[in-house]
Design a protein around this motif. Structure first.
Motif, PDB file in Angstrom:
ATOM      1  N   MET A 251       0.847  -1.196   0.000  1.00  0.00           N
ATOM      2  CA  MET A 251       0.000   0.000   0.000  1.00  0.00           C
ATOM      3  C   MET A 251       0.881   1.242   0.000  1.00  0.00           C
ATOM      4  O   MET A 251       1.808   1.356   0.788  1.00  0.00           O
ATOM      5  CB  MET A 251      -0.924   0.009   1.211  1.00  0.00           C
ATOM      6  N   LEU A 252       0.584   2.154  -0.912  1.00  0.00           N
ATOM      7  CA  LEU A 252       1.325   3.403  -1.021  1.00  0.00           C
ATOM      8  C   LEU A 252       0.342   4.556  -0.920  1.00  0.00           C
ATOM      9  O   LEU A 252      -0.558   4.686  -1.757  1.00  0.00           O
ATOM     10  CB  LEU A 252       2.077   3.445  -2.356  1.00  0.00           C
ATOM     11  N   THR A 253       0.508   5.381   0.107  1.00  0.00           N
ATOM     12  CA  THR A 253      -0.352   6.539   0.323  1.00  0.00           C
ATOM     13  C   THR A 253       0.463   7.799   0.101  1.00  0.00           C
ATOM     14  O   THR A 253       1.576   7.934   0.624  1.00  0.00           O
ATOM     15  CB  THR A 253      -0.932   6.542   1.752  1.00  0.00           C
ATOM     16  N   PHE A 254      -0.101   8.706  -0.661  1.00  0.00           N
ATOM     17  CA  PHE A 254       0.580   9.936  -1.064  1.00  0.00           C
ATOM     18  C   PHE A 254      -0.210  11.126  -0.540  1.00  0.00           C
ATOM     19  O   PHE A 254      -1.393  11.276  -0.827  1.00  0.00           O
ATOM     20  CB  PHE A 254       0.673   9.971  -2.594  1.00  0.00           C
TER      21      PHE A 254
ATOM     22  N   PRO B 161       5.305  17.228   0.028  1.00  0.00           N
ATOM     23  CA  PRO B 161       4.659  15.923   0.025  1.00  0.00           C
ATOM     24  C   PRO B 161       5.120  15.048   1.177  1.00  0.00           C
ATOM     25  O   PRO B 161       6.109  15.335   1.852  1.00  0.00           O
ATOM     26  CB  PRO B 161       5.123  15.333  -1.302  1.00  0.00           C
ATOM     27  N   ALA B 162       4.406  13.938   1.338  1.00  0.00           N
ATOM     28  CA  ALA B 162       4.815  12.852   2.212  1.00  0.00           C
ATOM     29  C   ALA B 162       4.206  11.582   1.648  1.00  0.00           C
ATOM     30  O   ALA B 162       3.194  11.625   0.948  1.00  0.00           O
ATOM     31  CB  ALA B 162       4.342  13.078   3.642  1.00  0.00           C
ATOM     32  N   ILE B 163       4.842  10.468   1.931  1.00  0.00           N
ATOM     33  CA  ILE B 163       4.278   9.179   1.547  1.00  0.00           C
ATOM     34  C   ILE B 163       4.347   8.231   2.725  1.00  0.00           C
ATOM     35  O   ILE B 163       5.188   8.382   3.625  1.00  0.00           O
ATOM     36  CB  ILE B 163       4.997   8.545   0.330  1.00  0.00           C
ATOM     37  N   ILE B 164       3.447   7.270   2.734  1.00  0.00           N
ATOM     38  CA  ILE B 164       3.552   6.119   3.630  1.00  0.00           C
ATOM     39  C   ILE B 164       3.484   4.882   2.742  1.00  0.00           C
ATOM     40  O   ILE B 164       2.524   4.695   2.001  1.00  0.00           O
ATOM     41  CB  ILE B 164       2.436   6.094   4.680  1.00  0.00           C
ATOM     42  N   HIS B 165       4.524   4.073   2.821  1.00  0.00           N
ATOM     43  CA  HIS B 165       4.594   2.858   1.993  1.00  0.00           C
ATOM     44  C   HIS B 165       4.786   1.654   2.906  1.00  0.00           C
ATOM     45  O   HIS B 165       5.802   1.539   3.586  1.00  0.00           O
ATOM     46  CB  HIS B 165       5.759   2.949   1.005  1.00  0.00           C
ATOM     47  N   ASP B 166       3.788   0.799   2.926  1.00  0.00           N
ATOM     48  CA  ASP B 166       3.841  -0.399   3.778  1.00  0.00           C
ATOM     49  C   ASP B 166       4.241  -0.053   5.205  1.00  0.00           C
ATOM     50  O   ASP B 166       5.063  -0.732   5.825  1.00  0.00           O
ATOM     51  CB  ASP B 166       4.810  -1.431   3.187  1.00  0.00           C
TER      52      ASP B 166
END
Length: 205
Positions: free
Chosen positions: A1-4, A53-58
């Motif tokens: 899962m990748l949240t942007f 920006p920021a992301i959350i990946h796994d």
């Protein structure tokens, strides 16, 4: 899962472009950085300055554009958007990524706000030196890291597009316009502009 985490028409545009180039599924969450008082305080747990920006990946959180680029190109090497360690283009790739964040971004911001300063007293130097350096680099090679498109171009291209076409603080040098002509040919950038609301479908910068 990748949240942007993204705010339209902001510097997170460049990561949206990168995600479109990668071709991996992602969930976009909008952050209203222009709201009175800024984003909700809860967002600080993801980005300590409540910026994008920021992301959350796994489950892993990554902030800052250069870091996000490095992380995502390492996670998805099959996209071919970063020269491998040991590749002759790797140093130019790394330099361009960090230069966009550490030099071009503050140069654009200080120019927008007409901030007067002595270049020798600031780490990012002068507007004139930045323009001259980028013009020289793009005059010698068609892309940020040499002869091929990389993730560094999503960052540098977004910066030049914003500085030249949106806020008008970078000059319309032929070398910049030629570079952006190469960039706009990319379907991923066209999708990015439409998703971001930077342009209406069918328009070009």
């Amino acid at each position: 899962m990748l949240t942007f985490y993204h705010s339209p028409q902001s510097r997170s545009f460049s990561i949206l472009w990168l995600l479109e180039e990668l071709g991996q599924p992602y969930e976009m969450k909008l952050v209203d950085i222009r709201a009175e008082g800024g984003p909700p305080e809860s967002y600080r747990a993801i980005q300590p300055h409540k910026k994008v920006p920021a992301i959350i990946h796994d489950g892993t959180t990554v902030t800052e554009r250069a870091a996000i680029c490095l992380y995502l190109t390492e996670q998805f090497p099959e996209a071919g958007l970063a020269p491998a360690v040991g590749d002759a283009d790797r140093p130019a790739f790394l330099t361009s990524l960090v230069y966009t964040d550490a030099v071009l971004d503050p140069i654009i911001a200080t120019s927008i706000h007409k901030f007067k300063y002595e270049a020798r007293g600031f780490s990012f130097g002068s507007h004139a030196d930045t323009v001259a350096n980028l013009a020289k680099k793009l005059g010698e090679h068609p892309y940020a890291a040499g002869e091929r498109f990389t993730a560094a171009d999503t960052q540098l291209g977004a910066g030049i597009h914003f500085g030249m076409n949106i806020v008008g603080v970078l000059p319309r040098l032929p070398v910049f316009e030629a570079y952006m002509e190469r960039m706009i040919e990319r379907p991923a950038l066209q999708r990015t502009m439409q998703k971001d609301g930077t342009l209406e479908p069918g328009q070009v910068p």
